[in-house]
Design an enzyme around this catalytic site. Structure first.
Site, PDB file in Angstrom:
ATOM      1  CB  SER A 101      40.097 127.736  36.953  1.00  0.00           C
ATOM      2  OG  SER A 101      40.232 129.183  37.633  1.00  0.00           O
ATOM      3  CE  LYS A 102      42.795 127.935  29.325  1.00  0.00           C
ATOM      4  NZ  LYS A 102      41.777 127.017  29.086  1.00  0.00           N
ATOM      5  NE  ARG A 103      38.501 135.259  36.344  1.00  0.00           N
ATOM      6  CZ  ARG A 103      39.106 136.384  36.042  1.00  0.00           C
ATOM      7  NH1 ARG A 103      39.485 136.325  34.625  1.00  0.00           N
ATOM      8  NH2 ARG A 103      39.328 137.273  36.621  1.00  0.00           N
ATOM      9  CG  HIS A 104      42.667 132.178  39.897  1.00  0.00           C
ATOM     10  ND1 HIS A 104      42.155 132.977  40.576  1.00  0.00           N
ATOM     11  CD2 HIS A 104      42.397 130.774  40.085  1.00  0.00           C
ATOM     12  CE1 HIS A 104      40.994 132.170  40.822  1.00  0.00           C
ATOM     13  NE2 HIS A 104      40.999 130.866  40.612  1.00  0.00           N
TER      14      HIS A 104
END
Length: 480
Positions: free
Chosen positions: A252-255
């Site tokens: 995901s964009k998070r990590h």
RNA sequence: GCUCCCUUCGUCUAGAGGCCCAGGACAUAGCCCUCUCAAGGCUGUAACACGGGUUCGAAUCCCGUAGGGAGCGCCA
């Protein structure tokens, strides 16, 4: 970008390996894509073959120039150089049109006049009946044109038999043709679709090994059927597993799912990122650290694992430092300079920068961290951390500083050895350990309680700055 | 729902019937080294998803189960 004589028409050696990386510029190139690119690149290099870069931009709605830029810059930064390309699918529309016409004429494809609404209704019914949603074949056996309906073109997939994908990482995988419906190869506006373009491109470009994410495994039998219909040779397939986020969920964009260029900004070395990614799903005995050359020599797509793997930032960090510590300092200088510039420091003193790299690389995981930790070498005045000052500059701290100043000022030479000797002698006279002398000096000179060895630090800083900072620290201390 | 894929320490992996009461690495805990912080060295905790087979013997072969993923688009 357009060439008069595309290389694939002139160079056609069926014996050499040809791989390609075909990203779609609808999202940012992230580590998942990079790893697929790496595997293709490594395999081509290992086999002495060719590596092609092709941008799959048939979806003009969602493709962005920004994403194309990241692909090009990212590949360049990583040093994954292509032997051909970049090619763009949007520049090959004439070719796709010609092949579609040919298939239509041969009866391998046909016009379908069903509307989106009709198909959606059919799919809804099928889903309600818990069936696999699929095209019912309404126009498969011919149907009169319907006024007002621009037809799509569908590929006539064989109805019987099966297709076996001999996959280099998964082994043989069998699909029943009965499970496959007639896919659309040209939209009603005439533009070709992805599954068809890849087939034509890989065929035209002489791709021998299709290495891609395993989310494409299900598309493979249809593509093979099209290749068979066209009388083309089938490439060898290798579907590599995807990369998961650190939490085991989809990237995901998070990590992780950030632009690869983000890693450059964060101070990672290209070789370290590549080394990290190659070890995700692949191993060569117990070896963890690889140079590019070692990777090429040891890599084989057949050894890639079948299971997805989770992205682990800590291990990337560790590997990055390993590469920093093994690199020749001179090769890291441009990286350090770039990171220093980011925080407003400009330095072109090659010797100083190399010295800093040697002193700092075992206490920084990234080049960015190294630059941050090295600010005190360049700042005009250092801000002294109050906690460090309280701990090391109180009591007899200032007195120690005065005596250190005297010794250093009168020192014959300004080498790590000379500095070390002077500080050690002073510590002995005071009947204390080196730490009792080094810590106050370290805080006065760097502003913090942490730095490379004190002799190395002072040697790099120079006598002038060292003495000035000792004076400044003493003055500040007396004022308090 | 249907089709296909996947399953060894928290994570990345080695392992292709006996060498495995499972090896390495990251992370983590402890110790050593030491002017600080690191780096480095040593030691520890920790895994074959589950159930049946096959076999003298299975992490390795077969069959199920469970869990996860992908595809089923006029997206790529």
């Amino acid at each position: 970008m357009v060439r008069c004589a595309p290389p694939w028409q002139t160079i056609r050696d069926s014996m050499t390996v040809v791989t390609r990386f075909a990203p779609s510029p609808t999202g940012m190139l992230h580590v998942g894509g990079v790893r697929t690119a790496l595997f293709s690149w490594l395999y081509a290099r290992r086999m002495g073959g060719k590596f092609i870069l092709r941008v799959e931009d048939t979806d003009r709605e969602r493709s962005t120039d920004e994403a194309v830029r990241v692909i090009l810059d990212g590949m360049a930064w990583l040093g994954l150089t292509a032997d051909e390309g970049p090619y763009y699918q949007t520049q090959r529309f004439d070719r796709y049109g010609a092949v579609i016409g040919q298939m239509l004429a041969a009866g391998q494809a046909y016009h379908c006049y069903c509307t989106k609404e009709e198909l959606e209704a059919v799919r809804a019914e099928q889903t309600a009946r818990k069936e696999k949603p699929r095209y019912p074949g309404t126009c498969r056996h011919g149907r009169a044109p319907r006024p007002g309906v621009q037809p799509v073109v569908r590929f006539r997939n064989p109805a019987q038999g099966s297709v076996v994908v001999e996959d280099l990482v998964h082994g043989s995988v069998t699909f029943q043709n009965a499970e496959l419906d007639d896919l659309i190869i040209a939209r009603s506006d005439g533009t070709p679709t992805y599954n068809f373009c890849v087939v034509v491109d890989d065929w035209d470009m002489g791709v021998t090994h299709v290495i891609r994410g395993d989310d494409h495994l299900n598309n493979t039998p249809r593509q093979m059927n099209m290749l068979l219909a066209l009388g083309a040779a089938l490439p060898t397939y290798a579907h590599v597993p995807m990369i998961l986020g650190p939490d085991g969920a989809k990237l995901s964009k998070r990590h992780g799912a950030v632009s690869v260029l983000q890693y450059e900004e964060e101070g990672y070395l290209p070789d370290a990122l590549l080394n990290y990614l190659v070890r995700l799903g692949w191993a060569h005995g117990d070896q963890e650290v690889f140079t590019r050359e070692e990777m090429i020599a040891a890599f084989d797509i057949k050894d890639v694992n079948r299971a997805a793997s989770a992205f682990n930032p800590e291990k990337l960090l560790w590997l990055n430092q390993q590469h920093m510590m093994r690199a020749t300092p001179a090769t890291l200088v441009p990286h350090l300079r770039a990171q220093l510039r980011r925080i407003g420091l400009d330095c072109d003193d090659q010797a100083l920068l190399e010295g800093i790299i040697l002193a700092q690389r075992e206490r920084a995981k990234t080049m960015k961290e190294m630059a941050l930790n090295s600010r005190f070498f360049f700042a005009e005045h250092v801000e002294i951390d109050p906690k460090a000052a309280a701990k090391h500059l109180g009591g007899g701290g200032r007195e120690t500083l005065q005596r250190v100043r005297e010794r250093l000022a009168g020192l014959g030479g300004w080498s790590t050895e000379a500095i070390h000797g002077a500080l050690e002698a002073l510590a002995a006279e005071l009947g204390a350990g080196l730490g009792k002398v080094a810590q106050p000096v370290r805080v006065a000179v760097t502003g913090a309680a942490v730095s490379p060895p004190i002799d190395v630090t002072l040697a790099l800083l120079g006598r002038e700055r060292t003495l000035a900072r000792l004076d400044a620290a003493m003055a500040a201390g007396s004022g308090a």
